[in-house]
Design a protein around this motif. Sequence first.
Motif, mmCIF file in Angstrom:
data_model
loop_
_atom_site.group_PDB
_atom_site.id
_atom_site.type_symbol
_atom_site.label_atom_id
_atom_site.label_comp_id
_atom_site.label_asym_id
_atom_site.label_seq_id
_atom_site.Cartn_x
_atom_site.Cartn_y
_atom_site.Cartn_z
ATOM 1 N N ARG A 73 -37.018 14.773 -103.710
ATOM 2 C CA ARG A 73 -37.679 15.460 -102.589
ATOM 3 C C ARG A 73 -39.159 15.701 -102.908
ATOM 4 O O ARG A 73 -40.021 15.487 -102.054
ATOM 5 C CB ARG A 73 -36.974 16.778 -102.287
ATOM 6 N N LYS A 74 -39.459 16.149 -104.101
ATOM 7 C CA LYS A 74 -40.858 16.378 -104.469
ATOM 8 C C LYS A 74 -41.665 15.088 -104.393
ATOM 9 O O LYS A 74 -42.835 15.105 -104.006
ATOM 10 C CB LYS A 74 -40.946 16.973 -105.874
ATOM 11 N N CYS A 75 -41.025 13.973 -104.714
ATOM 12 C CA CYS A 75 -41.730 12.687 -104.676
ATOM 13 C C CYS A 75 -42.188 12.331 -103.268
ATOM 14 O O CYS A 75 -43.193 11.633 -103.093
ATOM 15 C CB CYS A 75 -40.838 11.574 -105.222
ATOM 16 N N LEU A 76 -41.463 12.790 -102.260
ATOM 17 C CA LEU A 76 -41.836 12.496 -100.870
ATOM 18 C C LEU A 76 -43.138 13.181 -100.470
ATOM 19 O O LEU A 76 -43.820 12.724 -99.556
ATOM 20 C CB LEU A 76 -40.725 12.943 -99.913
ATOM 21 N N TYR A 77 -43.458 14.261 -101.140
ATOM 22 C CA TYR A 77 -44.616 15.077 -100.758
ATOM 23 C C TYR A 77 -45.845 14.802 -101.636
ATOM 24 O O TYR A 77 -46.862 15.467 -101.486
ATOM 25 C CB TYR A 77 -44.250 16.566 -100.826
ATOM 26 N N TYR A 78 -45.718 13.822 -102.523
ATOM 27 C CA TYR A 78 -46.829 13.476 -103.416
ATOM 28 C C TYR A 78 -47.079 11.971 -103.373
ATOM 29 O O TYR A 78 -46.223 11.192 -102.951
ATOM 30 C CB TYR A 78 -46.515 13.907 -104.854
ATOM 31 N N GLU A 79 -48.254 11.570 -103.821
ATOM 32 C CA GLU A 79 -48.581 10.151 -103.916
ATOM 33 C C GLU A 79 -49.310 9.883 -105.231
ATOM 34 O O GLU A 79 -50.039 10.741 -105.743
ATOM 35 C CB GLU A 79 -49.432 9.706 -102.727
ATOM 36 N N ALA A 80 -49.076 8.700 -105.756
ATOM 37 C CA ALA A 80 -49.681 8.321 -107.033
ATOM 38 C C ALA A 80 -50.999 7.594 -106.774
ATOM 39 O O ALA A 80 -51.046 6.618 -106.025
ATOM 40 C CB ALA A 80 -48.729 7.435 -107.822
ATOM 41 N N THR A 81 -52.073 8.096 -107.377
ATOM 42 C CA THR A 81 -53.372 7.425 -107.312
ATOM 43 C C THR A 81 -53.593 6.696 -108.635
ATOM 44 O O THR A 81 -52.726 6.694 -109.507
ATOM 45 C CB THR A 81 -54.504 8.440 -107.065
ATOM 46 N N ASP A 82 -54.761 6.117 -108.802
ATOM 47 C CA ASP A 82 -55.053 5.385 -110.038
ATOM 48 C C ASP A 82 -55.028 6.289 -111.260
ATOM 49 O O ASP A 82 -54.702 5.858 -112.366
ATOM 50 C CB ASP A 82 -56.431 4.709 -109.941
ATOM 51 N N ARG A 83 -55.383 7.566 -111.066
ATOM 52 C CA ARG A 83 -55.537 8.463 -112.221
ATOM 53 C C ARG A 83 -54.483 9.559 -112.293
ATOM 54 O O ARG A 83 -54.103 9.989 -113.373
ATOM 55 C CB ARG A 83 -56.917 9.114 -112.178
ATOM 56 N N VAL A 84 -54.020 10.042 -111.115
ATOM 57 C CA VAL A 84 -53.164 11.221 -111.124
ATOM 58 C C VAL A 84 -52.277 11.224 -109.879
ATOM 59 O O VAL A 84 -52.586 10.558 -108.881
ATOM 60 C CB VAL A 84 -54.031 12.509 -111.176
ATOM 61 N N THR A 85 -51.179 11.973 -109.940
ATOM 62 C CA THR A 85 -50.312 12.168 -108.773
ATOM 63 C C THR A 85 -50.791 13.405 -108.021
ATOM 64 O O THR A 85 -50.934 14.473 -108.616
ATOM 65 C CB THR A 85 -48.846 12.357 -109.206
ATOM 66 N N VAL A 86 -51.040 13.260 -106.729
ATOM 67 C CA VAL A 86 -51.597 14.356 -105.927
ATOM 68 C C VAL A 86 -50.713 14.636 -104.717
ATOM 69 O O VAL A 86 -49.954 13.782 -104.256
ATOM 70 C CB VAL A 86 -53.028 14.026 -105.444
ATOM 71 N N LYS A 87 -50.842 15.856 -104.205
ATOM 72 C CA LYS A 87 -50.089 16.251 -103.025
ATOM 73 C C LYS A 87 -50.601 15.495 -101.801
ATOM 74 O O LYS A 87 -51.804 15.343 -101.616
ATOM 75 C CB LYS A 87 -50.221 17.757 -102.793
ATOM 76 N N ARG A 88 -49.675 15.017 -100.971
ATOM 77 C CA ARG A 88 -50.068 14.331 -99.739
ATOM 78 C C ARG A 88 -50.601 15.325 -98.711
ATOM 79 O O ARG A 88 -50.167 16.481 -98.670
ATOM 80 C CB ARG A 88 -48.869 13.574 -99.144
ATOM 81 N N SER A 89 -51.482 14.864 -97.866
ATOM 82 C CA SER A 89 -52.043 15.714 -96.820
ATOM 83 C C SER A 89 -51.056 15.849 -95.668
ATOM 84 O O SER A 89 -50.128 15.032 -95.511
ATOM 85 C CB SER A 89 -53.345 15.115 -96.287
#
Length: 274
Positions: free
Chosen positions: A72-88
């Motif tokens: 569930r937490k994975c659905l609300y975040y996205e992986a960028t080149d450097r870090v995983t951030v919360k989706r808008s």
Amino acid sequence: MPGNMTLAVLRDNLHGEVDETLLQYVAINAHKVLYISLEQLCERAAVSEEQVMEFFRAFNVVDFVAFKYILRKCLYYEATDRVTVKRSLSSLLDESIRFELHNLTSFCAGLDHDKVEQLARDIWASPEVTLFCAGPTLALGHALASNFTILKIRFHLFRTDDDTATLEALSPSNLLIVFGFARYNARQVAQIKLMHQRGFRIVCVTDSPDSPFIPLTDYHFILPADSFDFNTSLISGMAFIEALALALGMQREKLLFSRIHALDVDTQETNMFW
């Protein structure tokens, strides 16, 4: 794509080797996986329970409930080149709306118009209609009840947590329309089983071929209802009610025109609308 985004974040949570095919399946079907049982996951992903348990261990958890928390937490975040951030909110809403658009187009393409006409005839033939709802589907019950009021169709709106005595007092000559979407309410299923045993004519509006209501009904409608995580998509349900209302009106055209005309006169005389 949302599935690829979830896959990337899931990889960030791995602590060991994992079955790549199962990982892909979970990422693509994440919203459904969150609301099924372990047995259903094994069946739908075509894997054994031991394979699934090994999959969980790769995420450092020991059971499905703990894995669902990670998923569930994975659905609300996205992986960028450097870090995983919360989706808008914009990103989440975009995915949610895509679900809704797909639901609506699938509904339009797959609706059995003849069966809707049949339901309309059954409603007109019934002395009273009982609408049986649970949870979010109560909104669908209220929407249909509003149309019944316009057409002077006798109905009773029954909620799962209503007094059981009310349910027992209903006549088997009534038509029972059940709205039941996943997760399926166990109490509602038990109540429908009782009504089935009493010989009620039952029609269900549900969201899956394996819905527990289908074996208890005379006929059914399956509506696409994919949604983002905990949200319940009602857009196909509302479109279904619009179709049914039109069928009801077309089958009693004189009554429809007379009722709408009377309402127009009444609301104008009372200055009801701005």
